[in-house]
Design an enzyme around this catalytic site. Structure first.
Site, PDB file in Angstrom:
ATOM      1  N   TYR A 121      42.330  60.162   2.304  1.00  0.00           N
ATOM      2  CA  TYR A 121      41.137  59.761   3.048  1.00  0.00           C
ATOM      3  C   TYR A 121      40.309  58.759   2.229  1.00  0.00           C
ATOM      4  CZ  TYR A 121      36.389  60.163   4.922  1.00  0.00           C
ATOM      5  OH  TYR A 121      35.138  59.892   5.401  1.00  0.00           O
ATOM      6  N   GLU A 174      33.761  59.459  -1.088  1.00  0.00           N
ATOM      7  CA  GLU A 174      35.159  59.680  -1.484  1.00  0.00           C
ATOM      8  C   GLU A 174      35.782  58.425  -2.094  1.00  0.00           C
ATOM      9  OE1 GLU A 174      37.733  62.322  -1.014  1.00  0.00           O
ATOM     10  OE2 GLU A 174      35.951  63.560  -1.186  1.00  0.00           O
ATOM     11  N   SER A 203      32.199  56.230   2.546  1.00  0.00           N
ATOM     12  CA  SER A 203      32.106  57.594   2.024  1.00  0.00           C
ATOM     13  C   SER A 203      32.069  57.616   0.500  1.00  0.00           C
ATOM     14  CB  SER A 203      33.341  58.358   2.506  1.00  0.00           C
ATOM     15  OG  SER A 203      33.502  59.543   1.788  1.00  0.00           O
ATOM     16  N   GLY A 222      30.979  62.819  17.687  1.00  0.00           N
ATOM     17  CA  GLY A 222      30.919  63.538  16.413  1.00  0.00           C
ATOM     18  C   GLY A 222      29.491  63.896  16.022  1.00  0.00           C
ATOM     19  N   LEU A 255      41.191  54.012  18.784  1.00  0.00           N
ATOM     20  CA  LEU A 255      40.879  52.957  17.822  1.00  0.00           C
ATOM     21  C   LEU A 255      41.984  51.913  17.715  1.00  0.00           C
ATOM     22  CD1 LEU A 255      39.094  54.392  14.668  1.00  0.00           C
ATOM     23  CD2 LEU A 255      38.194  52.880  16.431  1.00  0.00           C
ATOM     24  N   GLN A 315      39.596  59.855  11.222  1.00  0.00           N
ATOM     25  CA  GLN A 315      39.979  61.206  10.802  1.00  0.00           C
ATOM     26  C   GLN A 315      39.127  61.513   9.575  1.00  0.00           C
ATOM     27  OE1 GLN A 315      40.699  64.259   9.451  1.00  0.00           O
ATOM     28  NE2 GLN A 315      42.067  63.211   8.001  1.00  0.00           N
TER      29      GLN A 315
HETATM   30  P1  GDR Z   1      34.359  66.748   1.890  1.00  0.00           P
HETATM   31  O1  GDR Z   1      33.778  67.979   2.735  1.00  0.00           O
HETATM   32  O2  GDR Z   1      35.793  66.906   1.578  1.00  0.00           O
HETATM   33  O3  GDR Z   1      33.461  66.539   0.713  1.00  0.00           O
HETATM   34  O4  GDR Z   1      34.243  65.526   2.911  1.00  0.00           O
HETATM   35  P2  GDR Z   1      34.292  69.480   2.936  1.00  0.00           P
HETATM   36  O5  GDR Z   1      33.138  70.214   3.488  1.00  0.00           O
HETATM   37  O6  GDR Z   1      35.554  69.523   3.710  1.00  0.00           O
HETATM   38  O7  GDR Z   1      34.619  69.971   1.442  1.00  0.00           O
HETATM   39  C1  GDR Z   1      33.637  70.036   0.420  1.00  0.00           C
HETATM   40  C2  GDR Z   1      34.181  70.789  -0.785  1.00  0.00           C
HETATM   41  O8  GDR Z   1      34.294  72.175  -0.452  1.00  0.00           O
HETATM   42  C3  GDR Z   1      35.541  72.671  -0.951  1.00  0.00           C
HETATM   43  N1  GDR Z   1      35.962  73.836  -0.156  1.00  0.00           N
HETATM   44  C4  GDR Z   1      36.314  73.812   1.146  1.00  0.00           C
HETATM   45  N2  GDR Z   1      36.350  72.807   2.047  1.00  0.00           N
HETATM   46  C5  GDR Z   1      36.736  73.108   3.329  1.00  0.00           C
HETATM   47  N3  GDR Z   1      36.737  72.130   4.240  1.00  0.00           N
HETATM   48  N4  GDR Z   1      37.101  74.377   3.698  1.00  0.00           N
HETATM   49  C6  GDR Z   1      37.088  75.420   2.809  1.00  0.00           C
HETATM   50  O9  GDR Z   1      37.422  76.542   3.158  1.00  0.00           O
HETATM   51  C7  GDR Z   1      36.671  75.134   1.474  1.00  0.00           C
HETATM   52  N5  GDR Z   1      36.502  75.898   0.363  1.00  0.00           N
HETATM   53  C8  GDR Z   1      36.077  75.094  -0.603  1.00  0.00           C
HETATM   54  C9  GDR Z   1      36.484  71.470  -0.803  1.00  0.00           C
HETATM   55  O10 GDR Z   1      37.633  71.618  -1.636  1.00  0.00           O
HETATM   56  C10 GDR Z   1      35.576  70.342  -1.238  1.00  0.00           C
HETATM   57  O11 GDR Z   1      35.634  70.233  -2.636  1.00  0.00           O
HETATM   58  C11 GDR Z   1      33.098  65.311   3.726  1.00  0.00           C
HETATM   59  C12 GDR Z   1      33.595  64.682   5.027  1.00  0.00           C
HETATM   60  O12 GDR Z   1      32.545  64.648   5.947  1.00  0.00           O
HETATM   61  C13 GDR Z   1      34.079  63.274   4.785  1.00  0.00           C
HETATM   62  O13 GDR Z   1      34.426  62.666   6.024  1.00  0.00           O
HETATM   63  C14 GDR Z   1      32.958  62.490   4.109  1.00  0.00           C
HETATM   64  O14 GDR Z   1      33.354  61.155   3.893  1.00  0.00           O
HETATM   65  C15 GDR Z   1      32.583  63.167   2.804  1.00  0.00           C
HETATM   66  O15 GDR Z   1      32.156  64.493   3.088  1.00  0.00           O
HETATM   67  C16 GDR Z   1      31.439  62.434   2.105  1.00  0.00           C
END
Ligand code: GDR
Length: 339
Positions: free
Chosen positions: A154, A132, A130, A11, A64, A88
């Site tokens: 998660y 989260e 995290s 990763g 795992l 995940q």
């Molecule tokens: P996150 O990261 O959920 O915070 O988890 P992500 O980049 O997926 O989302 C951040 C925010 O952006 C909004 N969002 C979108 N997200 C994704 N993935 N795709 C989209 O198209 C999009 N548009 C808007 C989301 O709703 C969210 O609010 C990450 C991961 O790395 C976890 O494993 C880690 O633990 C946390 O960060 C800290």
């Protein structure tokens, strides 16, 4: 030579941590899922290096939940340090596959702790937790003692794992720590996470390969840092005399819109001309205002996040531009598909 074992070695964080530990003179062992493709992975440059691969870097196949296999690998490699980064990690996806998210993220961590508890020579153990876990907190910024109030499958799985790490530290004397990481990004970030989705879109649009990108909530706020700095802090955590938990964050929060602004601006584009909202990317529930307090990491680890959002966005867009032009062999496109 000190020896480390990394779960989730292929990763983003696993690959940066491997680079970091090899530079520090470690022998590095990595666990790889049986079905994950290791060719074209983020470790590709290291596989090509004959001084490194199978000299100081070794991979072992294990899922795992293969407790017996993992025990055998631990007995054979006897690592001084173990970094547990696997799981995940897509929060949005965890709503679609909550059971396997909990199986790997929550139970997977407990299984590792159970194995370590029985070992005569216990490695120092780091679990990547995290932000989260804080969910919708009532305290800003959040620090190590902020109550956990997770609101996603998660986050709930991570809260379980985080609490288990504390239990094994306090009750069974394990040297076990939680790195409570806020979002940390890089050119090696999986393509389904929002920052990488944006950096790839900005690069592709500026090269005329694409016109639009579909995103979910643009108001969502995150505390975004630069991943290579976070793996340095993880290593520092395991060098402390006593095991402890640390929040790793920048202490700044930004909206998705701010990341769009910085990324598109770095290639002289206006994001408003290219972004479409798509309800498929809106989550049933999302965390609230998360912003981390890393003062303990500053005081005890002498660590602070240096790279801030505008620079981070431009590093990522620049790398994606080079990747798309085929001029950046060092950064291999990761395997994940766009969601
Ligand atoms: P996150 O990261 O959920 O915070 O988890 P992500 O980049 O997926 O989302 C951040 C925010 O952006 C909004 N969002 C979108 N997200 C994704 N993935 N795709 C989209 O198209 C999009 N548009 C808007 C989301 O709703 C969210 O609010 C990450 C991961 O790395 C976890 O494993 C880690 O633990 C946390 O960060 C800290």
């Amino acid at each position: 030579m000190p020896t480390a074992l990394i779960t989730g070695i292929t990763g983003q964080d696993g690959s940066y941590l491997t680079d970091f530990l090899l530079r520090q003179g470690y022998v590095v062992h990595g666990l790889v899922r049986r079905n994950s493709s290791i060719s074209r992975s983020r470790l590709e440059p290291l596989f090509q290096d004959k001084q490194i691969y199978e000299q100081r870097l070794f991979l072992h196949y294990a899922d795992l939940d293969d407790a017996t296999t993992i025990r055998r690998i631990l007995l054979k490699t006897m690592p001084d340090e173990m970094y547990h980064l696997a799981g995940q990690s897509h929060v949005g996806l965890s709503f679609e596959i909550p059971e396997s998210t909990c199986q790997f993220t929550a139970m997977g961590t407990l299984k590792l702790l159970e194995i370590i508890r029985d070992l005569e020579k216990k490695p120092r153990f780091l679990h990547i937790s995290s932000s989260e876990i804080f969910g919708r907190p009532e305290q800003w910024p959040q620090a190590e003692e902020t109550p956990m109030q997770p609101v996603t499958p998660y986050g709930i799985a991570k809260a379980f794992a985080t609490q288990m790490v504390r239990l094994y530290r306090d009750s069974f004397g394990c040297y076990a720590c939680n790195a409570i990481c806020y979002n940390h990004e890089s050119p090696r970030r999986g393509e389904s996470f929002v920052t990488r989705k944006i950096s790839r879109a900005a690069a592709a649009i500026s090269l005329g390969q694409q016109d639009k990108v579909a995103l979910g909530s643009l108001d969502a706020k995150r505390d975004w840092g630069y991943a290579p700095e976070y793996v340095d802090a993880m290593w520092r955590m395991l060098q402390q005399p006593e095991p402890d938990d640390f929040v790793l964050a920048t202490g700044e929060t930004h909206q998705v819109q701010d990341f769009l602004e910085a990324a598109f601006q770095s290639v002289d584009l206006d994001w408003r001309d290219h972004v479409e909202q798509d309800s498929r990317y809106i989550r049933p529930s999302d965390v609230g205002h998360l912003i981390g307090d890393s003062n303990k990491a500053l005081t005890k680890l002498n660590w602070r996040a240096e790279t801030r959002l505008p620079e981070l966005a431009s590093i990522m867009v620049r790398s994606d531009l080079e990747l798309m032009r085929g001029t950046n062999p060092a950064e291999i496109a990761p395997e994940e598909k766009n969601r």
